[in-house]
Design a protein around this motif. Structure first.
Motif, PDB file in Angstrom:
ATOM      1  N   SER B 431       0.827  -1.201   0.000  1.00 39.37           N
ATOM      2  CA  SER B 431       0.000   0.000   0.000  1.00 39.37           C
ATOM      3  C   SER B 431       0.871   1.265   0.000  1.00 39.37           C
ATOM      4  O   SER B 431       0.623   2.204  -0.758  1.00 39.37           O
ATOM      5  CB  SER B 431      -0.930  -0.030   1.210  1.00 39.37           C
ATOM      6  N   THR B 432       1.918   1.278   0.835  1.00 40.63           N
ATOM      7  CA  THR B 432       2.752   2.480   0.943  1.00 40.63           C
ATOM      8  C   THR B 432       3.447   2.789  -0.378  1.00 40.63           C
ATOM      9  O   THR B 432       3.301   3.872  -0.954  1.00 40.63           O
ATOM     10  CB  THR B 432       3.835   2.281   2.018  1.00 40.63           C
ATOM     11  N   PHE B 435       0.874   3.173  -3.644  1.00 39.02           N
ATOM     12  CA  PHE B 435       0.189   4.466  -3.759  1.00 39.02           C
ATOM     13  C   PHE B 435       1.183   5.606  -3.933  1.00 39.02           C
ATOM     14  O   PHE B 435       0.942   6.550  -4.685  1.00 39.02           O
ATOM     15  CB  PHE B 435      -0.682   4.721  -2.528  1.00 39.02           C
ATOM     16  N   ALA B 436       2.327   5.535  -3.224  1.00 40.06           N
ATOM     17  CA  ALA B 436       3.308   6.622  -3.331  1.00 40.06           C
ATOM     18  C   ALA B 436       3.841   6.712  -4.760  1.00 40.06           C
ATOM     19  O   ALA B 436       4.036   7.807  -5.290  1.00 40.06           O
ATOM     20  CB  ALA B 436       4.449   6.408  -2.342  1.00 40.06           C
ATOM     21  N   TYR B 464       1.565   8.080   2.911  1.00 47.98           N
ATOM     22  CA  TYR B 464       1.081   6.703   2.722  1.00 47.98           C
ATOM     23  C   TYR B 464       1.658   5.757   3.768  1.00 47.98           C
ATOM     24  O   TYR B 464       0.996   4.792   4.157  1.00 47.98           O
ATOM     25  CB  TYR B 464       1.388   6.229   1.296  1.00 47.98           C
ATOM     26  N   THR B 465       2.868   6.031   4.233  1.00 52.03           N
ATOM     27  CA  THR B 465       3.423   5.226   5.324  1.00 52.03           C
ATOM     28  C   THR B 465       2.554   5.358   6.560  1.00 52.03           C
ATOM     29  O   THR B 465       2.148   4.373   7.176  1.00 52.03           O
ATOM     30  CB  THR B 465       4.854   5.705   5.666  1.00 52.03           C
ATOM     31  N   THR B 468      -1.017   3.771   6.036  1.00 54.09           N
ATOM     32  CA  THR B 468      -1.010   2.314   5.996  1.00 54.09           C
ATOM     33  C   THR B 468      -0.619   1.722   7.344  1.00 54.09           C
ATOM     34  O   THR B 468      -1.165   0.716   7.771  1.00 54.09           O
ATOM     35  CB  THR B 468      -0.021   1.810   4.924  1.00 54.09           C
ATOM     36  N   TRP B 485      -6.395  12.508  -2.298  1.00 51.07           N
ATOM     37  CA  TRP B 485      -5.677  12.148  -1.075  1.00 51.07           C
ATOM     38  C   TRP B 485      -6.623  11.551  -0.049  1.00 51.07           C
ATOM     39  O   TRP B 485      -6.314  10.543   0.581  1.00 51.07           O
ATOM     40  CB  TRP B 485      -4.944  13.369  -0.509  1.00 51.07           C
ATOM     41  N   THR B 488      -7.523   7.879  -1.392  1.00 53.53           N
ATOM     42  CA  THR B 488      -6.467   6.851  -1.387  1.00 53.53           C
ATOM     43  C   THR B 488      -5.894   6.644   0.013  1.00 53.53           C
ATOM     44  O   THR B 488      -5.570   5.518   0.391  1.00 53.53           O
ATOM     45  CB  THR B 488      -5.321   7.221  -2.347  1.00 53.53           C
ATOM     46  N   LEU B 489      -5.795   7.711   0.785  1.00 53.94           N
ATOM     47  CA  LEU B 489      -5.298   7.523   2.152  1.00 53.94           C
ATOM     48  C   LEU B 489      -6.317   6.725   2.968  1.00 53.94           C
ATOM     49  O   LEU B 489      -5.946   5.908   3.807  1.00 53.94           O
ATOM     50  CB  LEU B 489      -5.000   8.869   2.816  1.00 53.94           C
ATOM     51  N   SER B 492      -5.742   3.196   2.048  1.00 50.24           N
ATOM     52  CA  SER B 492      -4.499   2.720   2.677  1.00 50.24           C
ATOM     53  C   SER B 492      -4.717   2.357   4.136  1.00 50.24           C
ATOM     54  O   SER B 492      -4.189   1.360   4.628  1.00 50.24           O
ATOM     55  CB  SER B 492      -3.410   3.791   2.657  1.00 50.24           C
TER      56      SER B 492
END
Lengths: 196, 569
Positions: B431-432, B435-436, B464-465, B468, B485, B488-489, B492
């Motif tokens: 995920s991190t 998406f990043a 994203y870190t 997630t 954002w 997607t966040l 995540s």
């Protein structure tokens, strides 16, 4: 899944009543009975009873006769409805430009002295109520001159206002700007304008 | 750096372990249904919950049933949170007169609080009504934390079972952890915080007439009650935008110490509770030591970087002994460093200084601690659960080296458990980094960045870190309240929360069904120094190798830019 829906919905309802209303309201009740001043935001009032500010929240000081707080990124400066830091990275050009401008102004005011780190940096909250003792001493000549007061006595007022770290190592030494300015208004009142 | 700073960091981090130990014993008693001193008051309340919900707390559930109950409960939490946020404008207790939140912000915020992440794309003081702060955000702070605890309780039972089936009852674990552990502790901490200056009022705020004659609007809330559970529940979502840097949330060095300890204490307690409930106290010590060593190293690194020469202060000709941008005077470098490590090691996500303004390697360390899987000590229950997964992977690696079927805590570790363990730890990198990578080339996403170059990449990577890993802190230059954002966040956060939980429960189900083995001469001891070293190695390699390339392009590149800048002056 369906058999789990009843406990899911019912427990969420009970939790909402217990934790969402019961818990904060109970804490509010105890807090306002036991610690009314703190619960209300540690407000500072003038002799007429009007709220001057909160001792915990920094406010803008720009006049020469007052000690100034740190630069602030909260709104247009010390705006509690927009708390926050600059979030600028350590190499961001706007950060470097801002610190250079602020430092140049400070250097004119007290040439030769080292500019304290907190005097050119914004805090995390933008509402930092404190400055470092070094920052207060850096400003002492300006304040003393504006108030026509002996610098030694202004420095003594600063020393009396320094809060030391707990047990010598928890937290940093600091001076509450609002409290220091109230102390200096009381000791060396201004004859004109607001401070008088 | 000075001795005072090191002493403050050591005290902050170790006090949490010291208090976490007895609290863990208590939490284990609560999970096991043993007698506690709170029984006379809380048994009747508990009974009301069971009766109203129609559940039998003694009925042990299979892992399927346990997981479904957990998901159903979280779904209900999401629904009510989303609804209240959307409807905030027409609901009562809104002295601020704030309107309802947009679809994407409500979606993001609801997932955020249900998953114990508390990522905040909004500023509390200009967005949230008193009602929203209380009945959805505070409630989720409690129950999302308790949800994490249930996973650890279930996993502990899997290790004591001998060809068993049940993992205990989700509803009993949820309700008991909330009532016996979270509520009493929060009440105590909240009242102590008020005594030390944290406001607690239903008033919307005051307008002050400042000493220089300006008007200053000061918003107020029931801060202390939310602050207490924000820290103890390892949630991290602040009442105010500035979070624990805000003097109303964290007015003094003492409140800072209390809240910094609070944010780690129940994570450690979950380790000790797991050890007692799973009857493996000796082995749990190795996990505590491994996590503590890594956490302390993280805090030490941040303290060291924050006392290096800050480029901007040097260019301005100011004092350069400490990087003060984004820090409060009352906290300075040591308290900010200890907090930054604790909050990212613990999936808390509150901040008492701004991470975006940390020196490059300090910022890198906060990301790295999250990359390690939120196990230092992580969230309540979720931390120890993933730590056990790491330990399973460590014994698997050791087993490969010596050619024996690995065992952990008296259970054979076989293909199914290893596959599920990998599944549990894969969510963070997929995920991190996934998406990043997309955001880094998407113009729509890049509009939200404040910085360009390496620090801009760090903003993306951090977001994203943090989402997630269910942390919730930010490199807050990013303006995250935009559809891309928020959406997607939000995804995540769900990916970082629910797939690992289901995988851990599936592992628990598989382990429970196996016979309990007595250790033999061929069993790798999992309580000594050798195992601590092995485990730390596995954790670092899993975290380090996957994320090092991304970190090299972000904060590590920025570090070399900073060195060049300082050398050039």
């Amino acid at each position: 899944m369906l058999s789990h829906l009843r406990p899911a919905i019912v427990s969420m309802g009970l939790f909402t009543v217990l934790l969402g209303l019961g818990y904060p309201l109970a804490v509010t009740g105890v807090a306002q009975a036991a610690f009314p001043a703190q619960a209300a935001g540690s407000l500072v009032r003038d002799p007429g009873g009007k709220v001057v500010g909160s001792v915990l929240i920094g406010q803008t000081f720009a006049k020469a006769e007052y000690f100034h707080g740190r630069p602030s990124a909260a709104g247009n400066g010390y705006d509690p409805t927009a708390s926050g830091g600059s979030n600028m990275g350590p190499l961001y050009d706007k950060l470097i430009a801002r610190e250079k401008t602020d430092a140049a102004a400070l250097r004119k005011e007290n040439p030769g002295a080292t500019i304290p780190a907190d005097a050119v940096t914004t805090s995390g909250s933008g509402l930092d109520p404190d400055i470092s003792p070094a920052n207060a001493r850096f400003q002492a000549p300006r304040v003393a001159k504006a108030r026509n007061a002996p610098e030694a006595e202004v420095l003594a007022l600063i020393d009396a206002a320094v809060a030391k770290p707990l047990l010598g190592f928890i937290g940093q030494p600091r001076v509450n700007v609002l409290a220091l300015n109230r102390a200096i208004d009381a000791r060396f009142p201004m004859n004109n304008g607001k401070g008088g | 750096m000075n001795w005072q700073g090191w002493a403050e960091i050591a005290l902050t981090l170790s006090l949490a372990v010291a208090i976490g130990w007895p609290l863990g014993v208590f939490m284990s008693r609560v999970w096991n249904g043993e007698r506690t001193f709170l029984d006379p008051i809380l048994r009747p309340v508990e009974a009301v919950f069971y009766a109203a919900c129609g559940v039998d707390p003694k009925k042990s559930q299979s892992w399927h049933a346990y997981a479904l109950a957990l998901l159903a409960f979280n779904l209900a939490g999401f629904a009510i949170t989303y609804a209240v946020l959307r409807l905030q404008g027409v609901l009562p207790l809104n002295p601020q007169g704030f309107p309802g939140l947009s679809e994407h912000l409500s979606f993001n915020t609801a997932i955020s609080f249900v998953t114990n992440t508390n990522w905040q794309s909004y500023s509390g003081e200009t967005t949230m009504s008193t009602l929203s702060q209380m009945i959805v955000l505070t409630v989720q702070n409690f129950v999302s934390a308790a949800t994490g605890a249930t996973v650890a309780a279930a996993l502990a039972r899997a290790f004591t079972a001998n060809r068993g089936e049940g993992l205990g009852n989700f509803w009993a674990d949820l309700i008991r952890t909330t009532l016996y552990v979270l509520v009493p502790l929060s009440v105590v901490v909240a009242i102590v915080l008020v005594a030390l200056g944290v406001p607690q009022t239903l008033s919307a705020g005051v307008v002050a007439h400042t000493m220089e004659g300006a008007d200053q609007k000061i918003p107020l809330y029931a801060v202390a009650s939310q602050e207490a559970i924000k820290m103890l529940g390892i949630n991290g979502g602040g009442v105010f935008n500035a979070n624990s840097a805000h003097p109303f949330e964290n007015p003094t060095p003492l409140t800072n110490l209390i809240t910094a300890v609070s944010l780690n204490v129940l994570g450690w307690a979950s380790f000790f509770a797991f050890g007692r409930s799973a009857l493996v106290k000796k082995d749990i010590r190795a996990l505590v030591i491994s996590a503590f060593v890594l956490l302390f190293a993280g805090a030490a690194t941040i303290y060291a970087t924050e006392t290096r020469v800050p480029p901007a202060q040097m260019a301005a000709g100011a004092e350069t002994t400490v990087n003060m941008e984004g820090k409060e005077v009352r906290f300075g470098a040591p308290a900010t460093a200890a907090w930054a490590a604790a909050t990212t090691g613990a999936s808390n996500g509150s901040v008492n200084g701004m991470h975006s303004s940390l020196m490059p390697l300090g910022g890198a360390m906060t990301m790295f601690l999250m990359h390690l899987g939120e196990i230092l000590p992580g969230g309540i229950g979720s931390g120890i659960a993933v730590m056990v997964v790491m330990a399973i992977l460590a014994v698997f690696v050791a087993g490969l080296m010596v050619g024996r079927t690995p065992e952990y805590l008296g259970k054979k570790i076989e293909a199914r458990e290893v596959k599920l363990s990998i599944l549990a730890v894969l969510a963070i990198p997929v995920s991190t980094l996934g998406f990043a990578a997309i955001a880094a080339v998407l113009p729509e996403a890049l509009k939200a960045l404040m910085h360009t170059g390496p620090h801009g990449l760090s903003e993306i990577l951090y977001a994203y870190t943090s989402a997630t890993a269910n942390n919730g802190s930010a490199f807050a230059g990013l303006s995250a309240n935009a559809p891309w954002w928020d959406a997607t966040l939000g995804v995540s956060m769900a990916l970082g929360r629910f797939p690992p939980i289901v995988a851990v429960l599936a592992i628990a189900g598989a382990l429970a069904a196996k016979p309990k083995l007595a250790p033999s001469a061929g069993t790798l001891p999992t309580h000594g120094g050798l195992f601590v070293g092995l485990l730390i190695g596995v954790i670092l390699i899993l975290g380090g190798l996957q994320f090092f390339p991304a970190l090299a392009l972000g904060p590590i590149a920025e570090h070399f830019q900073a060195l060049a800048f300082v050398a050039g002056h």
